[in-house]
Design a protein around this motif. Sequence first.
Motif, short mmCIF file in Angstrom:
data_model
loop_
_atom_site.label_atom_id
_atom_site.label_comp_id
_atom_site.label_asym_id
_atom_site.label_seq_id
_atom_site.Cartn_x
_atom_site.Cartn_y
_atom_site.Cartn_z
N LYS A 165 -3.01 5.46 4.94
CA LYS A 165 -2.69 4.07 4.56
C LYS A 165 -2.77 3.15 5.78
CE LYS A 165 1.41 5.28 2.94
NZ LYS A 165 1.35 6.75 3.08
N ILE A 199 0.86 -1.20 0.00
CA ILE A 199 0.00 0.00 0.00
C ILE A 199 0.90 1.24 0.00
CG2 ILE A 199 -0.38 -0.13 2.51
CD1 ILE A 199 -3.28 0.83 1.92
N TYR A 215 -2.88 2.35 -4.27
CA TYR A 215 -2.35 3.71 -4.20
C TYR A 215 -3.42 4.59 -3.54
CZ TYR A 215 -0.10 8.09 -5.22
OH TYR A 215 0.50 9.31 -5.07
N VAL A 216 -3.06 5.20 -2.42
CA VAL A 216 -4.03 5.99 -1.64
C VAL A 216 -3.69 7.49 -1.72
CG1 VAL A 216 -5.13 6.26 0.62
CG2 VAL A 216 -4.18 4.05 -0.04
N ASP A 249 2.57 -2.15 4.73
CA ASP A 249 2.24 -0.74 4.91
C ASP A 249 3.53 0.05 4.82
OD1 ASP A 249 1.29 1.71 5.70
OD2 ASP A 249 0.92 1.15 7.79
N GLY A 265 5.15 6.60 3.93
CA GLY A 265 4.68 7.51 2.88
C GLY A 265 5.79 8.38 2.34
#
Lengths: 163, 523
Positions: free
Chosen positions: A18, A10, A83-84, A60, A63
Motif C-alpha cells: 500500500k 487505502i 483495497y490492495v 495510508d 495493514g
Amino acid sequence: MSEVSKKVAILGQYGVGKSSLIRQFVYRKFSEKYLTTIGVHVQKKVLDINGTQLAMIIWDLEGDTSVGKVRPSYLMGSSGLIYVFDLSRPHTYADINQEIDLLKSEFPNEPLKIVGNKKDLIHDVDLDQILANMTISCDFITSAKTGEYVDEMFYTLGEDILK
Amino acid sequence: MNLSETKEQYLNTKAQFFLTNEAGEIQESDYTLFAEEELPDTNIFRLHPFFESSLLALSGLNAGESFNMPCIHLKIGPREGIYDLSILKLKSGLVFTLFDFTDHYQYSQSLLQERNESIIHQQLLEAQNKAISLEKEILDMKNEELRRQQGFKDQFLANMSHEIRTPLNAILGFANLLLNTKLTSNQVQYLNAINMSGENLLVIINDILDFSKVAAGKLNINEVQFELSKVFVNLRNNYSIKALQKRLDLRFDIDPEIPDYLVGDPIRLNQILTNLMENAFKFTDHGTIILSARKVQQEYQHVTLEFSVSDTGIGIDSSEQQKIFDSFAQAHDQIHIHYGGTGLGLAIVKKLVGLMQGEIQLESEPGKGATFTFTVVLGIGDNFKPLGESTDIQSPLQKAKKSLKVLLVEDVPVNQLLAEKILDGFGFKVDVASDGKSALEYLQKHSYDLILMDLQMPEMDGYEATKFIRNKIEGPKSEIPIIALTAHAMQGEREQCIKVGMNDYVSKPFDPQQLFEKIQRLV
C-alpha cells in the motif's frame, strides 16, 4: 481554476505494498525495503481530471488481517477506497470476498478499486491462474516497483469520485 | 517541586492546544510542540493534508461533539512526529488537541515490523511449498500419462510381433520341411529364396523389438560366463557358406591373450558381431572380410576387448559416417533402394556397445571398404567349464535314441501341422490339444514325457494351463516338463513363463535343432 479536495483510504493486509503504491504515485520512488506502517500516513497529490483540479488526500492505513479491525474514525469523510492484495501471497486474498462485501456494505456509495499488486513477482501463466481462481473481479493488476498501472488506478478512482 | 507541578511539567511538554475559528484560522495556542514562528500558515487546515481532510469529517459533527484520531504521522515545519489528535467542535470554533506519542509509537512500530516480517516470510514459504507440491502433482500426472502411453506402445509391439511371428513360423517351418524332400534344383532355389526372405523379415521384427526396448530403457545386459572362442566358432559356421557363395575371403583373428572364460552377455555380443558381419556381407562383392578381437586392457577382474569387422566393400563417405548410427538412418536413400533394411541395426549396435561400457567407431573411404571397431568391458571368468554346458561333441539329433511322447498344445492349425511334422521327424509320438482346457483332459487320460505349450489360446491360455498342472494336479504328472512354444517374444516373456512353472521357452519361428536341444536337456 477550482480545486476539489477528496479523501481516499487505502486498505489491505500488511506487506501488500500500500505505502509503496502511494510512494510510486506521489514521489515516483520505490524501495525494496519493507517498512511496516503504524497508524496513518497522509499524502496529497493534485490531479488534473478533465480540467478539474482534484486534491487527492490519500490515507495510508496500517495493514491488518481484516477490514473490520480498521479504526472507523480513519475512514470518516472518505470519498473513495482502494483495497490492495499481494499476488505473490495467497493469504492476502484468501478472504477477499468477505472483505469487499464488508466494505461495500459500510460504504455503499463510495467508488472502490480492487488492486492485485506485485505483478513483477508473478509469471504471466501463474497470474492467469490466480485470476481465474478468484471469484471476484480485480480492477487493476499493478506493480509498485515498475509503476505499471499505478497512475491509471489512481486516476480512474479520481474520475469515479468526481462523477 | 511537588507532584502536581511535576505532572504538569511532564504533560505540558507532550501536548498542544489550538483554538481556531470555524474557517480554521488559529486564534490561540500554547505553542508547546510547534512554535508559532515555525508554523508555515496561520490556518490549521493548510498546515498538513491530514487537517485538510479532517475538514471533510467535521461537517458531520454538532457543537459539543468531538472525534479522536490516534497515531497520525505529521510533519509540520521542521518538526516531525507521531501524534494522537482530538478535535472538538464548539458553537463558534474548533479545539484541536495534539498529544505527542512519538517515542511510544516508534517502539510499537519496531515490534510490529518484526511480527509482520515473520508472518510474511512464513506465508511466502507456504506459498512456495504449495507451488512445489502442485508442480510435483503435475509431474506425477505427466509421468503417469507417459507410462500409460508406453504401456500402449509395448502392448502394440507385443501384438504386432505375435501376429507376424505366427504365420512366419509356418512359412519358415514348412519351407525347411520341404527342403528335406525330393526336389528339383529350381525348387530348391525357390525355397531358399523363401527361407532367406523369411529370415530377413525375422531380423527386421527383432530389430524393431530391440529398438523399442532400447528406447524404453528396458534392454538389459546379462552377466554369464562364456567362451569367446565359441562365439567365433558359431559365427564362422554361420558365415563360411555365405562367404563361399559370394566368393569372399573370410578371416577370423582372435588374440591369444584374451582370457578363455569371460563374464558378460554372449547373446548380445553375438548380436553386435552378427549385425556388423551382415552389413559387411551386404555391402561387399569382392575381396575380404576380417573379424578380429584383441585385448586392450586388463584390470583386476575386468578386461577391455576391441573387436573389428573390416571389409573391402563399397565404403561410406565421411559426411555420412555419423548419420548411420542414428535410428532409421541409412547412408543415403539409394542404400535402402538397393540393399533394403530398416536403418535400426547400427543404432541398436551402438546402444548395445554403450550398455557394455564401450564405444564404436567407423573408418571408411568410398570404394575402399569399411572398418567398424568397438570396445566392450567384460568380466574375467573362472577357469572351468560353465555349469550345465554339454561337453558332448555329438550332434543332439544323433543322441535321439528314445522315442518321447509329447503333448503339443497349439490352437493355430497350420502351426499344429508344422510342429507335429517336426516332432514326428525327431521320432516322437505326438498328441495335439487345441487349447489349455483340452490339454488338461489329454493329460488326465494319458501320460507324456513333455508338453509343448503355446501361450495365447482360446478357452484357457498356456499360463493358466501350466498353473493348473503345477498346482492342482497331484502326483508325477504335476512335474511334467513344459516348454513354452510361442510367438510372444517381448522382453520379460521368458521370465513370465518360468514364473508360472514352465521349464523353458522357445520363440516362434523356431529352429528345430534348438527345440530338440532343449527337449534333450529337459527329458
